[in-house]
Scaffold this active site. Structure first.
Site, PDB file in Angstrom:
ATOM      1  N   ARG A  90      16.044  -3.612   7.900  1.00 44.40           N
ATOM      2  CA  ARG A  90      16.549  -2.609   8.834  1.00 44.40           C
ATOM      3  C   ARG A  90      16.981  -1.376   8.045  1.00 44.40           C
ATOM      4  NH1 ARG A  90      22.439  -2.140  11.505  1.00 44.40           N
ATOM      5  NH2 ARG A  90      21.995  -0.202  12.571  1.00 44.40           N
ATOM      6  N   HIS A 134      22.006   6.746  12.594  1.00 39.48           N
ATOM      7  CA  HIS A 134      23.101   6.101  11.876  1.00 39.48           C
ATOM      8  C   HIS A 134      23.965   7.215  11.284  1.00 39.48           C
ATOM      9  CE1 HIS A 134      24.198   1.992  10.023  1.00 39.48           C
ATOM     10  NE2 HIS A 134      25.196   2.806   9.717  1.00 39.48           N
ATOM     11  N   GLU A 179      26.394   2.039  16.382  1.00 37.23           N
ATOM     12  CA  GLU A 179      27.848   2.120  16.536  1.00 37.23           C
ATOM     13  C   GLU A 179      28.328   3.469  17.093  1.00 37.23           C
ATOM     14  OE1 GLU A 179      29.823   0.746  12.981  1.00 37.23           O
ATOM     15  OE2 GLU A 179      28.775  -1.161  12.997  1.00 37.23           O
ATOM     16  N   ASN A 307      26.871  -5.797  15.412  1.00 34.50           N
ATOM     17  CA  ASN A 307      27.413  -5.616  14.069  1.00 34.50           C
ATOM     18  C   ASN A 307      28.779  -6.277  14.046  1.00 34.50           C
ATOM     19  OD1 ASN A 307      25.131  -4.070  13.765  1.00 34.50           O
ATOM     20  ND2 ASN A 307      26.211  -2.120  13.531  1.00 34.50           N
ATOM     21  N   TYR A 309      32.106  -7.769  11.661  1.00 29.98           N
ATOM     22  CA  TYR A 309      32.798  -7.859  10.369  1.00 29.98           C
ATOM     23  C   TYR A 309      34.111  -8.628  10.420  1.00 29.98           C
ATOM     24  CZ  TYR A 309      29.432  -4.497   8.641  1.00 29.98           C
ATOM     25  OH  TYR A 309      28.260  -3.903   8.263  1.00 29.98           O
ATOM     26  N   GLU A 382      24.260  -6.341  11.504  1.00 21.86           N
ATOM     27  CA  GLU A 382      25.087  -6.071  10.324  1.00 21.86           C
ATOM     28  C   GLU A 382      26.133  -7.162  10.237  1.00 21.86           C
ATOM     29  OE1 GLU A 382      26.991  -2.240   9.888  1.00 21.86           O
ATOM     30  OE2 GLU A 382      25.199  -1.189  10.562  1.00 21.86           O
TER      31      GLU A 382
HETATM   32  C1  FCB Z   1      29.437  -0.340   9.680  1.00 24.09           C
HETATM   33  C2  FCB Z   1      28.415   0.743   9.443  1.00 24.09           C
HETATM   34  C3  FCB Z   1      27.690   0.599   8.134  1.00 24.09           C
HETATM   35  C4  FCB Z   1      28.630   0.188   7.010  1.00 24.09           C
HETATM   36  C5  FCB Z   1      29.421  -1.019   7.425  1.00 24.09           C
HETATM   37  C6  FCB Z   1      30.340  -1.547   6.338  1.00 24.09           C
HETATM   38  O1  FCB Z   1      30.383   0.098  10.604  1.00 24.09           O
HETATM   39  O2  FCB Z   1      27.460   0.751  10.482  1.00 24.09           O
HETATM   40  O3  FCB Z   1      27.042   1.815   7.851  1.00 24.09           O
HETATM   41  O4  FCB Z   1      29.428   1.242   6.663  1.00 24.09           O
HETATM   42  O5  FCB Z   1      30.173  -0.738   8.564  1.00 24.09           O
END
Ligand code: FCB
Length: 479
Positions: A90, A134, A179, A307, A309, A382
């Site tokens: 990607r 992006h 995002e 995405n 985290y 992500e």
């Molecule tokens: C996300 C972004 C990516 C990167 C990660 C850690 O929010 O899409 O570009 O910065 O975080």
């Protein structure tokens, strides 16, 4: 006696066996974070070029002028993707590389770069997943008002059409916007990201126009190629209240609403969530929403790009913001009362970003998304972690990242077994790169990059991921 290594291998095989044949295994990057070559071959200026030049915007004063020089290293990057055994990659298109002035003039040399990258990937049997936006808006469009202005969305639709006209014969997976939460609220409310504006009302208009742009791009791509897969990339976090006081519960509702429901409800239900509309009415009258916009935003989608985290725990209590470091994006607050929402830590281990590690939150998120929006497949586009890696004698022993990726893949497998139509997983990121306002101080790669020399070294996590992917793919072939 069973050694640790045997155990690890057995664990890997068992994990690999939990993924279906045909699963998409990838890694992700984005244009400004990796390409460099910001003035090469007719590329125009983006809002990030401008932002990074302003003192104090990026912690180490760095910029993406060189980044990790991917623009000049197609062969090397594609070889790394192959070395990891991935079947997908990607990456994003730099809008000002394709449309230097943000208008209808297309810079063929910019598109040639992406065309060559796509060819090299296909040659290596790697499927490209292309993100159209992006975050590197052409500066010319910001000069004309940026995302708070409707015209930016119209221009984005044209850019999508131009990119698809050249790449669409070979690219079948498109992510319109990455995002929009960050682009709108970090870009126009908190000012932590380019263009660095702090205008709450404008940020909500920006969020809307990002979604109008998404709808226009989705329509353009589907018209040109109905068989292509169109998606939008959204960042999700489970949001918990720090206590069961009504004020904390309401704080959690608001953060959950803007983070997890605002964009999804618009894209997949054709309406913004009522409770958040009411909250936002404190700062905007929504006069920028035109008749037909919601139908456009609700353009049929094939896939939702997730995405993921971390998780958030929030409080309405004054002082809660003191521990805001746990929240990656807490300051992007489009409504004034949000100053009373704090982000608290819960004692879970954290990454180098201060983000809490909560893999079960990914299972929870995927299950919730599937329950609420059953019409789309899901892909994790992500997922990853920053840790302060060290290159020692040619090796990067990043066991914390390896654990992070493994635990999140277990979470994906749990979701699949619970019936979630999860079609893929992309690690963030293929290689260390320019981490926005954190510059080069945060490393997210499966591959270590020496930012001086550009040398790449596959980290232990990358080797582990590669082994897992190879095992899963060979299981798939045998199925
Ligand atoms: C996300 C972004 C990516 C990167 C990660 C850690 O929010 O899409 O570009 O910065 O975080």
């Amino acid at each position: 006696m069973t050694t640790d290594i045997d155990n690890a291998t057995e664990g890997e095989d068992a994990l690999a066996a939990r993924f279906p044949a045909g699963f998409t295994w990838g890694a992700a990057t984005s244009s400004y974070q990796v390409e460099g070559a910001t003035t090469t071959d007719g590329r125009g200026r983006s809002i990030w070029d401008t932002f990074v030049a302003e003192p104090g915007r990026v912690v180490d004063g760095s910029n993406g002028d060189k980044a990790i020089d991917s623009y000049n290293n197609i062969e090397g990057d594609v070889a790394l993707v192959g070395e990891l055994g991935l079947n997908s990659y990607r990456f994003s298109l730099s809008w000002p590389r394709v449309c230097p002035d943000g208008d209808s003039r297309v810079n063929r040399a910019g598109l040639d770069y992406y065309s060559a990258l796509v060819d090299a990937l296909l040659e290596a049997d790697v499927t490209p997943w292309v993100t159209l936006y992006h975050w590197d808006l052409p500066q010319a469009l910001e000069n004309a008002g940026g995302w708070p202005k409707r015209d930016t969305a119209e221009r984005f639709g044209e850019f999508a059409r131009a990119a698809h006209a050249v790449l669409g014969d070979r690219v079948k997976h498109w992510i319109t916007v990455n995002e929009p939460w960050c682009a709108a609220f970090l870009g126009y409310a908190s000012g932590e990201h380019a263009p660095g504006r702090r205008e709450p009302a404008a940020s909500i208009a920006a969020a809307h126009h990002l979604m109008v742009g998404h709808g226009l791009a989705a329509r353009a791509i589907k018209e040109a190629d109905p068989a292509s897969t169109v998606s939008i990339g959204l960042n999700f976090y489970p949001v918990y209240a720090a206590s069961d006081t009504p004020a904390d519960v309401d704080a959690a509702r608001r953060i959950d609403g803007v983070q997890n429901r605002w964009f999804t409800d618009a894209a997949l239900k054709g309406a913004y969530p009522e409770d958040i509309v009411e909250d936002f009415e404190a700062v905007t009258d929504f006069s920028f929403v035109e008749v037909g916009d919601m139908e456009l935003i609700n353009a049929p989608l094939d896939c939702l790009s997730v995405n993921f985290y971390s998780q958030f725990t929030v409080t309405a209590a004054e002082g809660g913001a003191a521990s805001a470091s746990a929240a990656p994006t807490n300051a992007g607050s489009p409504w004034p009362a949000n100053e009373h929402i704090g982000f608290v830590t819960t004692g879970l281990p954290q990454t180098d970003m201060g983000w809490e590690i909560a893999p079960q939150g990914l299972t929870e998120t995927l299950k919730r998304l599937h329950a609420n929006y059953p019409q789309v497949t899901l892909a994790v586009t992500e997922n990853g972690a920053a840790f302060p890696d060290k290159l020692v004698e040619g090796q990067v022993a990043d066991s914390e990242r390896l654990d992070y990726v493994r635990d999140h893949l277990e979470a994906c497998a749990d979701a699949i077994e619970a019936g979630v139509p999860l079609v893929g997983y992309f690690a963030w990121s293929l290689a260390d790169n320019f981490e926005w306002a954190w510059g080069y101080t945060k490393r997210f790669g499966l591959v270590y990059v020496d930012f001086e020399t550009g040398q790449r070294v596959v980290k232990d996590s990358g080797k582990w991921y590669g082994d897992l992917v190879r095992q899963a793919r060979s299981n798939g072939e045998a199925k």
